[in-house]
Design an enzyme around this catalytic site. Structure first.
Site, PDB file in Angstrom:
ATOM      1  N   LYS A  12      69.418  38.620  60.156  1.00  0.00           N
ATOM      2  CA  LYS A  12      68.703  37.340  60.004  1.00  0.00           C
ATOM      3  C   LYS A  12      67.981  37.295  58.663  1.00  0.00           C
ATOM      4  CE  LYS A  12      68.248  36.930  65.010  1.00  0.00           C
ATOM      5  NZ  LYS A  12      67.411  37.116  66.212  1.00  0.00           N
ATOM      6  N   GLN A  52      61.511  38.681  67.986  1.00  0.00           N
ATOM      7  CA  GLN A  52      62.789  39.274  68.399  1.00  0.00           C
ATOM      8  C   GLN A  52      62.655  39.820  69.825  1.00  0.00           C
ATOM      9  OE1 GLN A  52      65.744  39.260  66.649  1.00  0.00           O
ATOM     10  NE2 GLN A  52      66.654  40.167  68.479  1.00  0.00           N
ATOM     11  N   ASP A  85      63.067  29.468  67.837  1.00  0.00           N
ATOM     12  CA  ASP A  85      63.922  30.045  68.875  1.00  0.00           C
ATOM     13  C   ASP A  85      64.117  29.069  70.028  1.00  0.00           C
ATOM     14  OD1 ASP A  85      65.234  32.375  68.526  1.00  0.00           O
ATOM     15  OD2 ASP A  85      63.618  33.687  69.261  1.00  0.00           O
TER      16      ASP A  85
END
Ligand SMILES: NC(=O)c1ccc[n+]([C@@H]2O[C@H](COP(=O)([O-])OP(=O)(O)OC[C@H]3O[C@@H](n4cnc5c(N)ncnc54)[C@H](OP(=O)(O)O)[C@@H]3O)[C@@H](O)[C@H]2O)c1
Length: 320
Positions: free
Chosen positions: A77, A121, A144
């Protein structure tokens, strides 16, 4: 993201069964190529936006613990952000960190104007309540798409941030010219990060949607009888070979979201990645199929970049 480990002896069996039945007829959907095209167009948009409005779009990442798969996803990422001209900073925290410390870091990113998007994460270590951490993210920076406010907006038919993997699956279908309008879609898996938001997206109206959607899970009585109905079958269960050729209608499109590590001593890293679909045998039945790796994974990264850019535009009072 869950990464299942399966023993080496079993891994060899998987490969053998797959190879013996391999008579590929399905067209391979090249997620890597489609994602590269999407990323190039996002990079051009980021560059134009930076010229008009400093600072660059920014992504703050929080990574807790030493899970090798999580570290590798975060590196991917970070690289993708740099390539697209998105500023990124990762806060790496020890696995033993308290929930309060993780939430404090989220709140620092919430206040910091350099970061338009925040990504925690997952998974977090067991002693940390993931939902509490997700709720602490400012919903206007929640790239997200997991905050209840964004999940609710999606269900209400007014999506803002949609989780990157389902958004990537939808974009893959659109870019590859696969018709969803009126199609019967069966999704295996009902997680908040993949199955549920994908069902909401494909059930919606408009382009890349308007499908009739069935969602299956471990409580589904006869999984194969459901999956055999699908024009488009999406596997997101996290189990290698969960979908075999008998479960697929001839001519169906098969999208494999799963990623599991299978021990493989012939590889430098000692493992290889496989999806949820018995690729060889299903390729002989399906009309089109995504590979693992190189299918949905690259689209997930591309759509994360899309969400960070969207967050930056929203911070300027704009939208899509
Ligand atoms: N390519 C990417 O970018 C990407 C992104 C995210 C995730 N993934 C991968 O996608 C897979 C799923 O991830 P996730 O986070 O959604 O996993 P998850 O949270 O573990 O959810 C798995 C879902 O599959 C269902 N399931 C498990 N075994 C099943 C079976 N035998 N039959 C029917 N349903 C079954 C579970 O049902 P219950 O709800 O009843 O338990 C659950 O709803 C994993 O391999 C993950 O690594 C890939």
């Amino acid at each position: 993201m869950a990464v299942a480990e399966i023993p080496g002896s079993l891994a060899a069996d998987f490969q053998e069964v797959d190879q013996s039945k391999k008579r590929q007829t399905a067209r391979v959907i090249d997620g890597k190529a489609i994602a590269a095209k999407v990323r190039a167009s996002l990079a051009a948009e980021v560059s134009a936006l930076r010229e008009a409005h400093a600072p660059s779009p920014g992504l703050g990442v929080i990574l807790v613990g030493n899970d090798p798969a999580s570290h590798s996803y975060v590196r991917g990422k970070e690289r993708a952000c740099e390539e697209a001209g998105i500023f990124t900073e990762t806060m790496r925290l020890e696995g033993g960190v308290s929930q309060r410390e993780v939430v404090d870091q989220v709140e620092r990113f919430n206040r910091d104007k350099r970061f338009h998007g925040i990504l925690v994460q997952l998974p977090l270590p067991d002693h940390i309540d993931e939902r509490a951490v997700i709720r602490s993210v400012d919903p206007s920076k929640d790239v997200d798409g997991l905050h209840p406010e964004n999940a609710g907006l999606l269900l209400a038919g007014a999506p803002r941030f949609v989780p990157a993997t389902p958004l990537g699956v939808q974009r893959l279908l659109i870019e590859d010219g696969i018709e969803t309008n009126g199609a019967k879609v069966v999704i295996c898996g009902r997680s908040n990060i993949v199955g549920m938001p994908l069902a909401a997206l494909l059930l919606g109206r408009g382009r890349g949607a308007n499908a009739t959607v069935t969602v299956c899970h471990t409580g589904t009585r006869d999984l194969a009888s459901e999956t055999r109905q699908a024009d488009i079958l999406v596997a997101a269960v996290g189990e290698p070979r969960a979908i075999t050729s008998e479960m697929v209608k001839p001519g169906a499109v098969v999208i494999d979201v799963g990623i599991s590590r299978v021990e493989d001593q012939s590889r430098r890293r000692g493992y290889r990645l496989v999806g949820d679909v018995a690729y060889g045998e299903v390729s002989a039945v399906a009309s089109a199929i995504t590979p693992v790796p190189g299918g949905v994974g690259p689209m997930t990264i591309a759509m994360l970049l899309h969400n960070v850019l969207l967050a930056r535009k929203l911070s300027l009072g704009g939208g899509r």
